[in-house]
Design a protein around this motif. Structure first.
Motif, short mmCIF file in Angstrom:
data_model
loop_
_atom_site.label_atom_id
_atom_site.label_comp_id
_atom_site.label_asym_id
_atom_site.label_seq_id
_atom_site.Cartn_x
_atom_site.Cartn_y
_atom_site.Cartn_z
N CYS A 1 -1.68 10.66 -7.08
CA CYS A 1 -0.58 10.63 -6.13
C CYS A 1 0.74 10.49 -6.89
O CYS A 1 0.88 9.62 -7.74
N ARG A 2 1.70 11.34 -6.56
CA ARG A 2 2.98 11.31 -7.28
C ARG A 2 3.82 10.10 -6.89
O ARG A 2 4.67 9.65 -7.66
N SER B 1 -5.54 5.34 -1.85
CA SER B 1 -6.62 6.00 -2.60
C SER B 1 -6.19 6.35 -4.03
O SER B 1 -7.03 6.47 -4.92
N GLY B 2 -4.90 6.54 -4.26
CA GLY B 2 -4.41 6.93 -5.58
C GLY B 2 -4.45 8.42 -5.83
O GLY B 2 -3.97 8.89 -6.87
N ALA B 3 -5.03 9.19 -4.91
CA ALA B 3 -5.15 10.64 -5.08
C ALA B 3 -4.15 11.37 -4.20
O ALA B 3 -3.82 10.92 -3.10
N GLU B 4 -3.68 12.49 -4.70
CA GLU B 4 -2.75 13.31 -3.94
C GLU B 4 -3.45 13.82 -2.67
O GLU B 4 -4.68 13.95 -2.62
N GLU B 5 -2.68 14.06 -1.63
CA GLU B 5 -3.25 14.51 -0.37
C GLU B 5 -4.05 15.80 -0.56
O GLU B 5 -3.60 16.74 -1.21
N GLY B 6 -5.26 15.80 -0.01
CA GLY B 6 -6.14 16.96 -0.14
C GLY B 6 -7.08 16.89 -1.32
O GLY B 6 -7.94 17.75 -1.48
N SER B 7 -6.93 15.86 -2.17
CA SER B 7 -7.83 15.70 -3.33
C SER B 7 -8.51 14.34 -3.25
O SER B 7 -8.16 13.50 -2.41
N GLN B 8 -9.48 14.12 -4.12
CA GLN B 8 -10.20 12.86 -4.16
C GLN B 8 -10.76 12.66 -5.56
O GLN B 8 -10.86 13.61 -6.35
N VAL C 1 0.83 -1.20 0.00
CA VAL C 1 0.00 0.00 0.00
C VAL C 1 0.88 1.25 0.00
O VAL C 1 1.85 1.35 0.75
N CYS C 2 0.51 2.20 -0.84
CA CYS C 2 1.23 3.47 -0.89
C CYS C 2 0.98 4.22 0.42
O CYS C 2 -0.17 4.50 0.78
N GLU C 3 2.04 4.54 1.14
CA GLU C 3 1.89 5.22 2.42
C GLU C 3 1.54 6.70 2.26
O GLU C 3 1.04 7.32 3.20
N VAL C 4 1.78 7.25 1.09
CA VAL C 4 1.48 8.67 0.88
C VAL C 4 -0.02 8.91 0.75
O VAL C 4 -0.59 9.80 1.39
N CYS C 5 -0.68 8.10 -0.09
CA CYS C 5 -2.12 8.30 -0.32
C CYS C 5 -2.98 7.27 0.39
O CYS C 5 -4.21 7.29 0.27
N ASP C 6 -2.34 6.33 1.12
CA ASP C 6 -3.07 5.29 1.85
C ASP C 6 -3.93 4.45 0.93
O ASP C 6 -5.00 3.97 1.31
#
Length: 385
Positions: free
Chosen positions: A196-197, A145-152, A138-143
């Motif tokens: 998410c980058r 979700s696949g989206a950058e933090e603050g977006s959805q 699991v990507c630890e940055v976006c948990d």
């Protein structure tokens, strides 16, 4: 009456898709039968999965919010009467429907296969090994979700959240509706405007993990050990697949394995086979860094042992993987005839041959291994006498 899916997931009726997803992932990890052995865990896991299936689908969620049951399986309107549409008929014949709704971004990961070479002693008596596994996590940055933090993710503007584009074609039978996955959102019904980058919107990244593998005593070449949930994390941070470790056993310089038995060959001089002797063979356990028991196995060779005879040592073989006890150690004796004798040795052997009346021995053809028909013939001859 449908269950309260919001209560099952523990979210408000105004919860966003992202909040619903996080609530489902949290409960799924707690209730999955592989990690929770409570009697009701399996049933609660099914209920939570059904709740997520409804609330993550915009159409089903809308039906539920209006007081309907989105899991009833019935369709309204049109068609051939009794609540069936042309899509239902196509589904019955071809196993697919043009109205399936958007597919979830959260999917189960693939299983993974790893081949591991071990020594014969490790396969026979078991061992614990540390593994390094390269899999998706699991990507630890976006948990996930696949989206950058603050977006959805946002609803797809092409298919309006349907996940498919419908096409209507006129024919002699009337209008035939077909559906194809939306080319914009690829069937998800939503798009991620700001991926998410770290994971490029996948919700997972490649990483090396350390695992502890316990190899049970008695595994054989080709045995596969299943590690549940240790495979690839799925897209969108979905549940992980399983990891299978296939055992590859290296050749041993002394021992070989046949089923539950260990086998080896021992070469003895002619005098030792004739007079009998006791051998100390190195134990296979001694190959292990940590082992219990003696380093040698005592083998008694009886007087007059012939070349090719097998001496069996009970219980010194392979522990049975799914049973009690162990196989045997089978030692094949090979009698070595001396080919270089000095004068004194030759004289002693000639004296032995004279004592045994073997100065001019007669060959015994077939005396040891007679055929079945030969034994039957001898039996009839004896009966006639």
């Amino acid at each position: 009456m449908a269950s309260d899916y919001y209560a099952l997931l523990g979210v408000d009726r105004s919860a966003t898709p992202e909040e619903i997803k996080k609530a489902y992932r949290r409960l799924a990890r707690q209730l999955h039968p592989d990690v929770n052995d409570a009697p009701d865990a399996s049933e609660r896991f099914k209920e939570v999965s059904q709740a997520y299936e409804v609330l993550s689908d915009p159409q089903k969620r809308q039906v539920f919010d209006r007081g309907g049951d989105p899991m009833s399986g019935q369709r309204g309107g049109g068609g051939f009467g009794q609540g069936f549409s042309f899509d239902d008929i196509m589904d019955a014949f071809f196993g697919q429907s043009s109205q399936r709704g958007p597919r979830s971004r959260v999917q189960r990961g693939q299983d993974a296969l790893l081949r591991l070479e071990v020594e014969l002693a490790e396969a026979v008596f078991g061992v614990t090994q540390e593994l390094k596994v390269d899999t998706a996590v699991v990507c630890e940055v976006c948990d996930g979700s696949g989206a950058e933090e603050g977006s959805q993710p946002v609803t797809c503007g092409t298919c309006h959240g349907q996940g498919a584009i419908q096409h209507v074609q006129r024919s002699l039978l009337g209008d035939i509706r077909t559906a194809r996955p939306c080319p914009t959102c690829h069937g998800f019904g939503s798009v991620i405007p700001d991926p998410c980058r770290a994971c490029d919107g996948e919700g997972r990244v490649r990483s090396r993990r350390n695992l502890t593998l316990t190899i049970p005593a008695g595994v054989d070449h080709g045995t596969r050990i299943q590690l549940t949930g240790e495979g690839e994390i799925g897209p969108g941070g979905g549940p992980a697949g399983d990891l299978y470790v296939e055992i590859q056993v290296r050749r041993h310089p002394v021992y070989s394995r046949t089923g539950d038995h260990l086998e080896c060959h021992v070469t003895l001089p002619m005098t030792a086979a004739a007079l009998g002797t006791t051998l100390d063979l190195p134990s296979l356990r001694a190959d292990l860094e940590e082992h219990e028991g003696p380093d040698a196995i005592t083998v008694d060779v009886e007087v007059g042992t012939q070349s090719g005879e097998v001496v069996v040592v009970r219980g010194e073989g392979v522990p049975r993987l799914r049973g009690i006890g162990a196989g045997d150690l089978r030692v094949t004796v090979v009698v070595e005839t001396p080919d270089k004798l000095d004068d004194e040795q030759r004289e002693l052997l000639q004296q032995l041959a004279t004592l045994r009346g073997e100065e001019r021995p007669e060959a015994r053809l077939g005396a040891t291994h007679r055929s079945v028909f030969g034994r039957i013939k001898s039996a009839f001859r004896a009966a006639g006498e």
